[in-house]
Design a protein around this motif. Structure first.
Motif, PDB file in Angstrom:
ATOM      1  N   MET A  19       6.307 116.685 -15.300  1.00 18.95           N
ATOM      2  CA  MET A  19       6.456 115.281 -14.468  1.00 18.95           C
ATOM      3  C   MET A  19       7.820 115.186 -13.738  1.00 18.95           C
ATOM      4  O   MET A  19       8.042 114.238 -13.195  1.00 18.95           O
ATOM      5  CB  MET A  19       6.648 114.209 -15.658  1.00 18.95           C
ATOM      6  CG  MET A  19       5.144 114.045 -16.201  1.00 18.95           C
ATOM      7  SD  MET A  19       5.109 112.724 -17.328  1.00 18.95           S
ATOM      8  CE  MET A  19       3.857 112.899 -18.476  1.00 18.95           C
ATOM      9  N   GLY A  20       8.610 116.229 -13.863  1.00 15.61           N
ATOM     10  CA  GLY A  20      10.049 116.184 -13.277  1.00 15.61           C
ATOM     11  C   GLY A  20      11.117 115.912 -13.891  1.00 15.61           C
ATOM     12  O   GLY A  20      12.159 115.767 -13.326  1.00 15.61           O
TER      13      GLY A  20
ATOM     14  N   LYS B 179       3.459 111.195 -23.737  1.00 10.34           N
ATOM     15  CA  LYS B 179       3.080 111.466 -22.654  1.00 10.34           C
ATOM     16  C   LYS B 179       2.932 110.125 -21.878  1.00 10.34           C
ATOM     17  O   LYS B 179       3.329 109.770 -20.747  1.00 10.34           O
ATOM     18  CB  LYS B 179       1.898 112.293 -22.439  1.00 10.34           C
ATOM     19  CG  LYS B 179       2.226 113.776 -22.887  1.00 10.34           C
ATOM     20  CD  LYS B 179       1.021 114.562 -22.776  1.00 10.34           C
ATOM     21  CE  LYS B 179       0.023 114.419 -21.552  1.00 10.34           C
ATOM     22  NZ  LYS B 179      -1.075 115.192 -21.651  1.00 10.34           N
ATOM     23  N   ALA B 180       2.323 109.194 -22.236  1.00  9.19           N
ATOM     24  CA  ALA B 180       2.288 107.921 -21.711  1.00  9.19           C
ATOM     25  C   ALA B 180       3.354 107.107 -21.433  1.00  9.19           C
ATOM     26  O   ALA B 180       3.618 106.705 -20.440  1.00  9.19           O
ATOM     27  CB  ALA B 180       1.178 107.026 -22.472  1.00  9.19           C
ATOM     28  N   ALA B 181       4.460 107.221 -22.346  1.00 11.84           N
ATOM     29  CA  ALA B 181       5.706 106.691 -22.215  1.00 11.84           C
ATOM     30  C   ALA B 181       6.653 107.339 -21.056  1.00 11.84           C
ATOM     31  O   ALA B 181       7.127 106.721 -20.284  1.00 11.84           O
ATOM     32  CB  ALA B 181       6.475 106.615 -23.516  1.00 11.84           C
ATOM     33  N   LEU B 182       6.402 108.840 -20.893  1.00  5.80           N
ATOM     34  CA  LEU B 182       7.206 109.531 -20.121  1.00  5.80           C
ATOM     35  C   LEU B 182       6.700 109.213 -18.530  1.00  5.80           C
ATOM     36  O   LEU B 182       7.430 109.007 -17.857  1.00  5.80           O
ATOM     37  CB  LEU B 182       7.042 110.965 -20.616  1.00  5.80           C
ATOM     38  CG  LEU B 182       7.986 111.530 -21.647  1.00  5.80           C
ATOM     39  CD1 LEU B 182       7.492 112.786 -21.809  1.00  5.80           C
ATOM     40  CD2 LEU B 182       9.149 111.313 -21.197  1.00  5.80           C
ATOM     41  N   ALA B 183       5.239 108.981 -18.567  1.00  8.05           N
ATOM     42  CA  ALA B 183       4.690 108.755 -17.292  1.00  8.05           C
ATOM     43  C   ALA B 183       5.012 107.288 -16.737  1.00  8.05           C
ATOM     44  O   ALA B 183       5.308 107.175 -15.590  1.00  8.05           O
ATOM     45  CB  ALA B 183       2.994 109.036 -17.524  1.00  8.05           C
ATOM     46  N   CYS B 184       4.970 106.519 -17.911  1.00 15.79           N
ATOM     47  CA  CYS B 184       5.540 105.116 -17.216  1.00 15.79           C
ATOM     48  C   CYS B 184       6.958 104.918 -16.705  1.00 15.79           C
ATOM     49  O   CYS B 184       7.298 104.238 -15.917  1.00 15.79           O
ATOM     50  CB  CYS B 184       5.263 104.072 -18.452  1.00 15.79           C
ATOM     51  SG  CYS B 184       5.574 102.637 -18.240  1.00 15.79           S
ATOM     52  N   ALA B 185       7.746 105.554 -17.469  1.00 15.13           N
ATOM     53  CA  ALA B 185       9.044 105.660 -17.266  1.00 15.13           C
ATOM     54  C   ALA B 185       9.465 106.473 -15.741  1.00 15.13           C
ATOM     55  O   ALA B 185      10.255 105.932 -14.991  1.00 15.13           O
ATOM     56  CB  ALA B 185      10.038 106.685 -18.455  1.00 15.13           C
TER      57      ALA B 185
ATOM     58  N   ARG C 206       7.235 106.599 -13.322  1.00 12.46           N
ATOM     59  CA  ARG C 206       6.756 105.547 -12.319  1.00 12.46           C
ATOM     60  C   ARG C 206       7.690 104.624 -12.136  1.00 12.46           C
ATOM     61  O   ARG C 206       8.141 103.965 -10.768  1.00 12.46           O
ATOM     62  CB  ARG C 206       5.429 105.011 -12.607  1.00 12.46           C
ATOM     63  CG  ARG C 206       4.074 105.766 -12.326  1.00 12.46           C
ATOM     64  CD  ARG C 206       2.968 105.207 -12.508  1.00 12.46           C
ATOM     65  NE  ARG C 206       2.748 104.563 -13.890  1.00 12.46           N
ATOM     66  CZ  ARG C 206       2.351 105.005 -15.116  1.00 12.46           C
ATOM     67  NH1 ARG C 206       1.642 106.437 -14.843  1.00 12.46           N
ATOM     68  NH2 ARG C 206       1.966 104.584 -16.106  1.00 12.46           N
ATOM     69  N   LYS C 207       8.617 104.193 -13.122  1.00 13.03           N
ATOM     70  CA  LYS C 207       9.557 103.084 -12.796  1.00 13.03           C
ATOM     71  C   LYS C 207      10.682 103.680 -12.096  1.00 13.03           C
ATOM     72  O   LYS C 207      11.415 102.892 -11.347  1.00 13.03           O
ATOM     73  CB  LYS C 207      10.043 102.492 -14.255  1.00 13.03           C
ATOM     74  CG  LYS C 207       9.124 101.505 -14.904  1.00 13.03           C
ATOM     75  CD  LYS C 207       9.269 100.958 -16.161  1.00 13.03           C
ATOM     76  CE  LYS C 207       8.223 100.060 -16.777  1.00 13.03           C
ATOM     77  NZ  LYS C 207       8.663  99.793 -18.137  1.00 13.03           N
ATOM     78  N   GLU C 208      11.219 104.780 -12.293  1.00 17.45           N
ATOM     79  CA  GLU C 208      12.137 105.421 -11.637  1.00 17.45           C
ATOM     80  C   GLU C 208      12.031 105.581 -10.288  1.00 17.45           C
ATOM     81  O   GLU C 208      12.743 105.557  -9.385  1.00 17.45           O
ATOM     82  CB  GLU C 208      12.536 106.967 -12.268  1.00 17.45           C
ATOM     83  CG  GLU C 208      13.018 106.955 -13.798  1.00 17.45           C
ATOM     84  CD  GLU C 208      14.524 106.411 -13.460  1.00 17.45           C
ATOM     85  OE1 GLU C 208      15.308 106.723 -12.440  1.00 17.45           O
ATOM     86  OE2 GLU C 208      14.916 105.381 -14.405  1.00 17.45           O
ATOM     87  N   GLU C 209      10.721 105.849  -9.657  1.00 20.05           N
ATOM     88  CA  GLU C 209      10.308 105.960  -8.382  1.00 20.05           C
ATOM     89  C   GLU C 209      10.425 104.750  -7.483  1.00 20.05           C
ATOM     90  O   GLU C 209      10.736 104.928  -6.406  1.00 20.05           O
ATOM     91  CB  GLU C 209       8.783 106.594  -8.406  1.00 20.05           C
ATOM     92  CG  GLU C 209       8.804 108.073  -8.714  1.00 20.05           C
ATOM     93  CD  GLU C 209       7.198 108.547  -8.670  1.00 20.05           C
ATOM     94  OE1 GLU C 209       6.450 107.812  -8.325  1.00 20.05           O
ATOM     95  OE2 GLU C 209       7.107 109.630  -9.271  1.00 20.05           O
ATOM     96  N   ALA C 210      10.190 103.909  -8.309  1.00 24.98           N
ATOM     97  CA  ALA C 210      10.044 102.303  -7.458  1.00 24.98           C
ATOM     98  C   ALA C 210      11.505 101.956  -6.962  1.00 24.98           C
ATOM     99  O   ALA C 210      12.379 102.426  -7.287  1.00 24.98           O
ATOM    100  CB  ALA C 210       9.501 101.450  -8.235  1.00 24.98           C
TER     101      ALA C 210
END
Length: 76
Positions: A31-32, A64-70, A72-76
């Motif tokens: 996820m980077g 994994k869901a928490a990491l993906a959500c975080a 996405r928030k960083e990209e915005a």
């Protein structure tokens, strides 16, 4: 050959915790996330499985869901 139980057999929970550690570490890096953040999330996964807060699969899925959500928030 006699049947001897080897003293170094690891409990299943410890093996599952190591698997959860590896799965979360790999997922976070894909996820980077940086190395230290991926390791931190993986340690949380290991600790959750060892403490009995869920099965290895449930813990991996939750993190994994928490990491993906975080992410996405960083990209915005």
């Amino acid at each position: 050959m006699s049947a001897v139980i080897l003293p170094f057999v690891r409990p299943a929970r410890a093996t599952n915790a190591d698997g959860a550690f590896a799965a979360v570490n790999i997922a976070a890096r894909r996820m980077g996330y940086s190395e230290h953040l991926a390791l931190r999330a993986a340690r949380v996964a290991r600790r959750d499985v060892l403490d009995g807060r869920g099965s290895a699969a449930a813990v991996v899925s939750k993190l994994k869901a928490a990491l993906a959500c975080a992410a996405r928030k960083e990209e915005a």
